[in-house]
Design a protein around this motif. Structure first.
Motif, PDB file in Angstrom:
ATOM      1  N   THR A 166    -104.004  79.971  23.459  1.00 39.43           N
ATOM      2  CA  THR A 166    -103.591  79.740  22.186  1.00 39.43           C
ATOM      3  C   THR A 166    -104.717  79.623  21.326  1.00 39.43           C
ATOM      4  N   ARG A 211    -101.338  84.060  23.342  1.00 36.23           N
ATOM      5  CA  ARG A 211    -101.274  85.289  24.011  1.00 36.23           C
ATOM      6  C   ARG A 211    -100.386  85.024  25.250  1.00 36.23           C
ATOM      7  N   THR A 255    -101.337  81.127  17.322  1.00 36.72           N
ATOM      8  CA  THR A 255    -101.387  82.315  17.943  1.00 36.72           C
ATOM      9  C   THR A 255    -101.021  82.107  19.608  1.00 36.72           C
ATOM     10  N   VAL A 265     -98.492  89.399  21.848  1.00 38.00           N
ATOM     11  CA  VAL A 265     -99.163  88.520  21.175  1.00 38.00           C
ATOM     12  C   VAL A 265     -98.193  87.929  20.239  1.00 38.00           C
TER      13      VAL A 265
END
Length: 117
Positions: free
Chosen positions: A42, A53, A51, A59
């Protein structure tokens, strides 16, 4: 005969508000949830977006509810009970050093998982 017609008309009038309410209802979609074990990493640059991953190559970006300014500099911890997943608009996290509490907002898919070969 008049009684039957009056009964039918009265039934139709009584049913029309119920039909109108059904027609105006917006379907509710289930919140998007992700499994904790599928999160690879993150990151947050601004404390507004987080965000994720994911293990499958996706994503995801979460639009946090409010600004979580300390998230840019510190790690965080989830408090999860039972099922090990986090869901948009339902899960909070706690920044480790400051103790600031942040709440997930809506998820958006930035990069979808790669197509199978």
């Amino acid at each position: 005969m008049k009684l039957i017609i009056a009964t039918i008309l009265l039934s139709a009038v009584a049913a029309s508000p119920a039909l109108a309410v059904e027609a105006t209802k917006v379907p509710q979609t289930a919140p998007m949830c992700i499994q904790l074990r599928d999160i690879v990493g993150t990151h947050s640059d601004d404390g507004k977006l987080l965000t994720f991953r994911m293990r499958d190559g996706r994503v995801l970006v979460n639009h946090l509810q409010g600004v979580c300014s300390d998230l840019r500099f510190e790690g965080f911890a989830w408090t999860v009970y039972g099922i090990e997943e986090v869901c948009e608009r339902q899960q909070s996290l706690r920044v480790l050093r400051s103790g600031q509490t942040c709440v997930l907002g809506k998820f958006d898919v930035v990069k979808d998982k790669p197509a199978p070969k």
